[in-house]
Every structure is written in C-alpha cells, then in structure tokens.
Scaffold this motif. Structure first.
Motif, PDB file in Angstrom:
ATOM      1  N   ARG A 151       0.300   4.338   5.947  1.00 53.64           N
ATOM      2  CA  ARG A 151       0.626   2.912   5.780  1.00 53.64           C
ATOM      3  C   ARG A 151       2.128   2.658   5.752  1.00 53.64           C
ATOM      4  O   ARG A 151       2.570   1.579   5.377  1.00 53.64           O
ATOM      5  N   ARG A 152       2.926   3.627   6.182  1.00 52.18           N
ATOM      6  CA  ARG A 152       4.378   3.500   6.127  1.00 52.18           C
ATOM      7  C   ARG A 152       4.915   2.337   6.946  1.00 52.18           C
ATOM      8  O   ARG A 152       5.984   1.817   6.656  1.00 52.18           O
ATOM      9  N   GLY A 153       4.189   1.892   7.950  1.00 51.39           N
ATOM     10  CA  GLY A 153       4.623   0.756   8.760  1.00 51.39           C
ATOM     11  C   GLY A 153       4.737  -0.535   7.962  1.00 51.39           C
ATOM     12  O   GLY A 153       5.500  -1.433   8.325  1.00 51.39           O
ATOM     13  N   HIS A 154       4.015  -0.615   6.854  1.00 51.67           N
ATOM     14  CA  HIS A 154       4.073  -1.813   6.018  1.00 51.67           C
ATOM     15  C   HIS A 154       5.366  -1.898   5.221  1.00 51.67           C
ATOM     16  O   HIS A 154       5.695  -2.959   4.693  1.00 51.67           O
ATOM     17  N   ASN A 155       6.107  -0.790   5.124  1.00 50.51           N
ATOM     18  CA  ASN A 155       7.365  -0.813   4.373  1.00 50.51           C
ATOM     19  C   ASN A 155       8.376  -1.755   5.012  1.00 50.51           C
ATOM     20  O   ASN A 155       9.103  -2.453   4.313  1.00 50.51           O
ATOM     21  N   ALA A 168       0.423   6.948   1.764  1.00 49.44           N
ATOM     22  CA  ALA A 168       1.836   6.578   1.898  1.00 49.44           C
ATOM     23  C   ALA A 168       2.320   6.782   3.329  1.00 49.44           C
ATOM     24  O   ALA A 168       3.026   5.937   3.888  1.00 49.44           O
ATOM     25  N   TRP A 169       1.915   7.898   3.941  1.00 47.61           N
ATOM     26  CA  TRP A 169       2.344   8.173   5.309  1.00 47.61           C
ATOM     27  C   TRP A 169       1.637   7.258   6.313  1.00 47.61           C
ATOM     28  O   TRP A 169       2.284   6.681   7.193  1.00 47.61           O
ATOM     29  N   MET A 193       3.279   5.844  -3.036  1.00 46.24           N
ATOM     30  CA  MET A 193       4.451   6.652  -3.412  1.00 46.24           C
ATOM     31  C   MET A 193       4.706   6.573  -4.911  1.00 46.24           C
ATOM     32  O   MET A 193       5.017   7.588  -5.552  1.00 46.24           O
ATOM     33  N   GLN A 251       0.797  -1.225   0.000  1.00 47.67           N
ATOM     34  CA  GLN A 251       0.000   0.000   0.000  1.00 47.67           C
ATOM     35  C   GLN A 251       0.829   1.274   0.000  1.00 47.67           C
ATOM     36  O   GLN A 251       0.595   2.185  -0.818  1.00 47.67           O
ATOM     37  N   SER A 252       1.778   1.381   0.882  1.00 49.29           N
ATOM     38  CA  SER A 252       2.576   2.596   1.004  1.00 49.29           C
ATOM     39  C   SER A 252       3.440   2.805  -0.233  1.00 49.29           C
ATOM     40  O   SER A 252       3.502   3.906  -0.780  1.00 49.29           O
ATOM     41  N   VAL A 253       4.092   1.753  -0.688  1.00 51.25           N
ATOM     42  CA  VAL A 253       4.949   1.848  -1.873  1.00 51.25           C
ATOM     43  C   VAL A 253       4.109   2.190  -3.099  1.00 51.25           C
ATOM     44  O   VAL A 253       4.525   3.000  -3.943  1.00 51.25           O
TER      45      VAL A 253
END
Length: 163
Positions: free
Chosen positions: A145-149, A142-143, A106, A101-103
């Motif tokens: 869901r950043r934990g999924h990175n 992106a912000w 972005m 999701q985050s990627v």
C-alpha cells in the motif's frame, strides 16, 4: 495505467479462438489474479485490524487484570497501558482507511519492534514470537500500500495550505 485496468488482449473474444500457448498469461487472467491479490490483502488488513482492536487494544483500554499486571511489571503503570492501547486502536482503525493503510502498518510495525524488545528484555522472551509474527503481514501491507503515501502527503499539503 491504474491498478484496476489492464491492456486489451490481442486474442479475439469468440469461443472459436485458439487457446493461449502454455505459459502465456493473457490480460484477463492477470486482472483476475490481481483482483484476488487485492481482496486477499484487504482481508488480511481487516483481520489484523480486528486483532489489534479486540485482542490487543481492548484489554488495555478496559484495564484487564492481565494487561495491568504486565504494565505494572514494566513500571509503566496504567498511563503506559492506556497509551499503548490507544495507539493500537488508532492503528487498527487506520489500517482500514485507504490513505492511511501504509503508514498505519509501519506504525504498528514499530510498536511490534518495541513489543519484541520488551518481551526479550523484561519478560525473558516468553511471548517474543507474537510481535515477530505480526511484523510479517504488517510489512507486506506497508509495502503493498506504499502508493497511498504520496496521496497522504498531497492531502497533508492541502490541509497545511488551507490552515
């Protein structure tokens, strides 16, 4: 503590318990608010995924006349049109996959920056507001869901070791 759990309130759960003072947030309301925020964010992701898949990628992938004309004017031709359409469709699908999701947000944001530049440079800013408007919810996703990175990096490392 995970995002789905909350600390237990010190207020007893009986109906005769005094109400919390004004301005004090108890754990139950924070959990409900967080749940509503997660649902709203997920709804936003679904709406954006539908937009990118149906309204943006599909006309490019089926070679609709309006999309073909725009890409011909750019000098990118059908190869550029199909490439951008495929990237948008991949981003739409990835917005719905938790680890991506985050990627995805972005990457779609980067496409929107490019679309904005093209709108300004080639089309005299005719539709330049659209990519800018889409950047706002993409940045939020992106912000948020950043934990999924970190999960994605762990998965990639496992796949690299397995290969």
């Amino acid at each position: 503590m995970s995002e789905n759990t909350a600390s237990v309130s010190a207020v007893p759960s009986t109906s005769s318990a005094p109400a919390a003072p004004a301005g004090v947030v108890i754990a139950e309301s924070a959990t409900a608010r967080g749940r509503r925020a997660r649902i709203a964010l997920r709804g936003l992701q679904i709406l954006l995924a539908l937009f990118y898949a149906v309204a943006s990628a599909l006309p490019k992938l089926i070679g609709h006349a309006s999309a073909a004309e725009s890409f011909d004017e750019l000098g990118w031709g059908s190869a550029g049109m199909y490439t951008i359409g495929a990237l948008e469709l991949a981003g739409a699908v990835a917005l719905l996959i938790p680890v991506l999701q985050s990627v995805a947000a972005m990457a779609l944001g980067a496409l929107m920056v490019g679309a904005f530049i093209v709108q300004i440079a080639v089309f005299a800013g005719q539709y330049a507001a659209t990519p800018l408007i889409l950047l706002v919810p993409l940045a939020l996703i992106a912000w948020a869901r950043r934990g999924h990175n970190a999960d994605l990096l762990r998965l990639l490392r496992l796949l690299r070791r397995a290969a």
